[in-house]
Each structure stands twice: as C-alpha cells, then as structure tokens.
Design a protein around this motif. Structure first.
Motif, PDB file in Angstrom:
ATOM      1  N   HIS A  20      -8.034   2.216   4.333  1.00 58.19           N
ATOM      2  CA  HIS A  20      -7.894   2.544   5.752  1.00 58.19           C
ATOM      3  C   HIS A  20      -7.287   1.370   6.517  1.00 58.19           C
ATOM      4  CE1 HIS A  20      -8.686   4.030   9.743  1.00 58.19           C
ATOM      5  NE2 HIS A  20      -9.325   2.906  10.002  1.00 58.19           N
ATOM      6  N   PHE A  21      -7.810   0.182   6.286  1.00 55.71           N
ATOM      7  CA  PHE A  21      -7.312  -0.989   6.989  1.00 55.71           C
ATOM      8  C   PHE A  21      -5.852  -1.281   6.651  1.00 55.71           C
ATOM      9  CE2 PHE A  21     -11.897  -2.226   6.969  1.00 55.71           C
ATOM     10  CZ  PHE A  21     -12.073  -2.134   8.341  1.00 55.71           C
ATOM     11  N   SER A  22      -5.533  -1.282   5.365  1.00 53.75           N
ATOM     12  CA  SER A  22      -4.188  -1.678   4.971  1.00 53.75           C
ATOM     13  C   SER A  22      -3.146  -0.638   5.350  1.00 53.75           C
ATOM     14  CB  SER A  22      -4.131  -1.971   3.476  1.00 53.75           C
ATOM     15  OG  SER A  22      -4.450  -0.816   2.749  1.00 53.75           O
ATOM     16  N   CYS A  23      -3.480   0.641   5.209  1.00 53.14           N
ATOM     17  CA  CYS A  23      -2.501   1.683   5.558  1.00 53.14           C
ATOM     18  C   CYS A  23      -2.215   1.693   7.050  1.00 53.14           C
ATOM     19  CB  CYS A  23      -3.005   3.050   5.116  1.00 53.14           C
ATOM     20  SG  CYS A  23      -2.984   3.279   3.348  1.00 53.14           S
ATOM     21  N   SER A  24      -3.263   1.672   7.859  1.00 51.64           N
ATOM     22  CA  SER A  24      -3.033   1.709   9.307  1.00 51.64           C
ATOM     23  C   SER A  24      -2.349   0.438   9.793  1.00 51.64           C
ATOM     24  CB  SER A  24      -4.344   1.924  10.049  1.00 51.64           C
ATOM     25  OG  SER A  24      -5.235   0.858   9.817  1.00 51.64           O
ATOM     26  N   ALA A  25      -2.708  -0.698   9.224  1.00 47.50           N
ATOM     27  CA  ALA A  25      -2.088  -1.958   9.642  1.00 47.50           C
ATOM     28  C   ALA A  25      -0.629  -2.017   9.234  1.00 47.50           C
ATOM     29  CB  ALA A  25      -2.845  -3.133   9.049  1.00 47.50           C
ATOM     30  N   ALA A  26      -0.347  -1.604   8.018  1.00 49.02           N
ATOM     31  CA  ALA A  26       1.035  -1.659   7.545  1.00 49.02           C
ATOM     32  C   ALA A  26       1.919  -0.680   8.313  1.00 49.02           C
ATOM     33  CB  ALA A  26       1.088  -1.373   6.050  1.00 49.02           C
ATOM     34  N   LEU A  27       1.414   0.521   8.553  1.00 45.83           N
ATOM     35  CA  LEU A  27       2.207   1.492   9.309  1.00 45.83           C
ATOM     36  C   LEU A  27       2.422   1.047  10.748  1.00 45.83           C
ATOM     37  CD1 LEU A  27       0.825   4.879   7.964  1.00 45.83           C
ATOM     38  CD2 LEU A  27       3.057   3.863   7.533  1.00 45.83           C
ATOM     39  N   ALA A  28       1.402   0.487  11.360  1.00 49.32           N
ATOM     40  CA  ALA A  28       1.550  -0.001  12.733  1.00 49.32           C
ATOM     41  C   ALA A  28       2.533  -1.167  12.793  1.00 49.32           C
ATOM     42  CB  ALA A  28       0.204  -0.427  13.293  1.00 49.32           C
ATOM     43  N   HIS A  29       2.501  -2.005  11.782  1.00 45.57           N
ATOM     44  CA  HIS A  29       3.413  -3.142  11.750  1.00 45.57           C
ATOM     45  C   HIS A  29       4.863  -2.682  11.573  1.00 45.57           C
ATOM     46  CE1 HIS A  29       4.778  -7.222  11.041  1.00 45.57           C
ATOM     47  NE2 HIS A  29       5.348  -6.817   9.914  1.00 45.57           N
ATOM     48  N   ILE A  30       5.067  -1.695  10.709  1.00 40.77           N
ATOM     49  CA  ILE A  30       6.428  -1.238  10.415  1.00 40.77           C
ATOM     50  C   ILE A  30       6.951  -0.303  11.502  1.00 40.77           C
ATOM     51  CG2 ILE A  30       7.805   0.153   8.811  1.00 40.77           C
ATOM     52  CD1 ILE A  30       5.954  -0.924   6.579  1.00 40.77           C
ATOM     53  N   ILE A  31       6.180   0.720  11.846  1.00 42.78           N
ATOM     54  CA  ILE A  31       6.671   1.754  12.756  1.00 42.78           C
ATOM     55  C   ILE A  31       6.600   1.309  14.210  1.00 42.78           C
ATOM     56  CG2 ILE A  31       6.275   4.105  13.589  1.00 42.78           C
ATOM     57  CD1 ILE A  31       5.309   4.786  10.748  1.00 42.78           C
ATOM     58  N   LEU A  32       5.461   0.787  14.617  1.00 41.57           N
ATOM     59  CA  LEU A  32       5.254   0.450  16.021  1.00 41.57           C
ATOM     60  C   LEU A  32       5.609  -0.990  16.366  1.00 41.57           C
ATOM     61  CD1 LEU A  32       1.824   2.234  16.482  1.00 41.57           C
ATOM     62  CD2 LEU A  32       4.097   3.106  17.041  1.00 41.57           C
ATOM     63  N   ARG A  33       5.978  -1.761  15.347  1.00 44.19           N
ATOM     64  CA  ARG A  33       6.319  -3.175  15.517  1.00 44.19           C
ATOM     65  C   ARG A  33       5.184  -3.984  16.141  1.00 44.19           C
ATOM     66  NH1 ARG A  33      10.911  -2.618  13.224  1.00 44.19           N
ATOM     67  NH2 ARG A  33      12.707  -1.610  14.109  1.00 44.19           N
ATOM     68  N   GLU A  34       3.958  -3.649  15.721  1.00 46.51           N
ATOM     69  CA  GLU A  34       2.793  -4.399  16.189  1.00 46.51           C
ATOM     70  C   GLU A  34       2.575  -5.610  15.294  1.00 46.51           C
ATOM     71  OE1 GLU A  34      -0.648  -1.997  16.462  1.00 46.51           O
ATOM     72  OE2 GLU A  34       0.152  -0.769  18.079  1.00 46.51           O
ATOM     73  N   LYS A  35       1.886  -6.600  15.853  1.00 47.18           N
ATOM     74  CA  LYS A  35       1.583  -7.808  15.100  1.00 47.18           C
ATOM     75  C   LYS A  35       0.377  -7.549  14.204  1.00 47.18           C
ATOM     76  CE  LYS A  35       0.823 -12.704  15.707  1.00 47.18           C
ATOM     77  NZ  LYS A  35       0.587 -13.786  16.648  1.00 47.18           N
ATOM     78  N   LEU A  36       0.415  -8.049  12.984  1.00 53.15           N
ATOM     79  CA  LEU A  36      -0.683  -7.877  12.036  1.00 53.15           C
ATOM     80  C   LEU A  36      -1.775  -8.891  12.362  1.00 53.15           C
ATOM     81  CD1 LEU A  36      -0.770  -5.846   9.754  1.00 53.15           C
ATOM     82  CD2 LEU A  36      -0.250  -7.657   8.176  1.00 53.15           C
ATOM     83  N   HIS A  37      -2.952  -8.391  12.751  1.00 49.63           N
ATOM     84  CA  HIS A  37      -4.059  -9.266  13.138  1.00 49.63           C
ATOM     85  C   HIS A  37      -5.033  -9.448  11.982  1.00 49.63           C
ATOM     86  CE1 HIS A  37      -2.869  -9.589  17.309  1.00 49.63           C
ATOM     87  NE2 HIS A  37      -2.637  -8.275  17.313  1.00 49.63           N
ATOM     88  N   THR A  38      -6.192  -9.954  12.298  1.00 47.40           N
ATOM     89  CA  THR A  38      -7.184 -10.323  11.281  1.00 47.40           C
ATOM     90  C   THR A  38      -7.588  -9.144  10.407  1.00 47.40           C
ATOM     91  OG1 THR A  38      -8.028 -11.968  12.822  1.00 47.40           O
ATOM     92  CG2 THR A  38      -9.406 -11.423  10.932  1.00 47.40           C
ATOM     93  N   PHE A  39      -7.873  -7.989  11.012  1.00 51.86           N
ATOM     94  CA  PHE A  39      -8.310  -6.847  10.210  1.00 51.86           C
ATOM     95  C   PHE A  39      -7.180  -6.293   9.341  1.00 51.86           C
ATOM     96  CE2 PHE A  39     -11.739  -6.401  13.445  1.00 51.86           C
ATOM     97  CZ  PHE A  39     -12.783  -6.596  12.559  1.00 51.86           C
TER      98      PHE A  39
END
Length: 80
Positions: A20-39
């Motif tokens: 859950h953590f890695s999929c949502s973080a990776a998709l947010a980083h790639i698609i939404l151009r969000e910064k990857l934080h601690t979680f």
C-alpha cells in the motif's frame, strides 16, 4: 515444508503491508509529481525487504521429469 517457517510468513506479511505504501507513493510521485516523504521511502524499503525475505526463504527448486508431475504440483492445495 518451507511454508510452515515463520520467516516465510514474516516476509509475506511485510510485503503485503508495504504494498500500500509503495504503490501509492510511487504513483503519486510519478503521476502527480509529489515529493516522496518518509512513509513513501519506508514503504519502498519495506517492499524490498519483504521481497528479499520471501526469495531467500522460498523452497528449493527440483527437477521435473514429466507432465503429470507438473500437474500434480499445480493442483496441490498449497499452490492453488
């Protein structure tokens, strides 16, 4: 049987929990151009640790000599 070892189940649970953590973080980083934080970083690290634990504690492969042996292995309750 390797499926009864606690290391196998620990690795599987860590992998599922971190998915859950890695999929949502990776998709947010790639698609939404969000910064990857601690979680996000934690999720990716847990995913790698879980995958490594499962691979290291997987049952060893053996030689298969016939199609019926493949069918027997595929229809075992543990593989279905």
């Amino acid at each position: 049987m390797e499926i009864y070892h606690s290391n196998f189940w620990f690795g599987l649970l860590v992998l599922i929990a971190s998915c859950h953590f890695s999929c949502s973080a990776a998709l947010a980083h790639i698609i939404l151009r969000e910064k990857l934080h601690t979680f996000g970083i934690l999720g990716c690290v847990l995913c790698v640790v879980g995958s490594t634990a499962i691979v290291l504690h997987a049952p060893p492969e053996r030689q298969i000599e016939s199609v019926t042996e493949v069918w027997d292995l595929a229809t075992e309750p543990g593989s279905i």
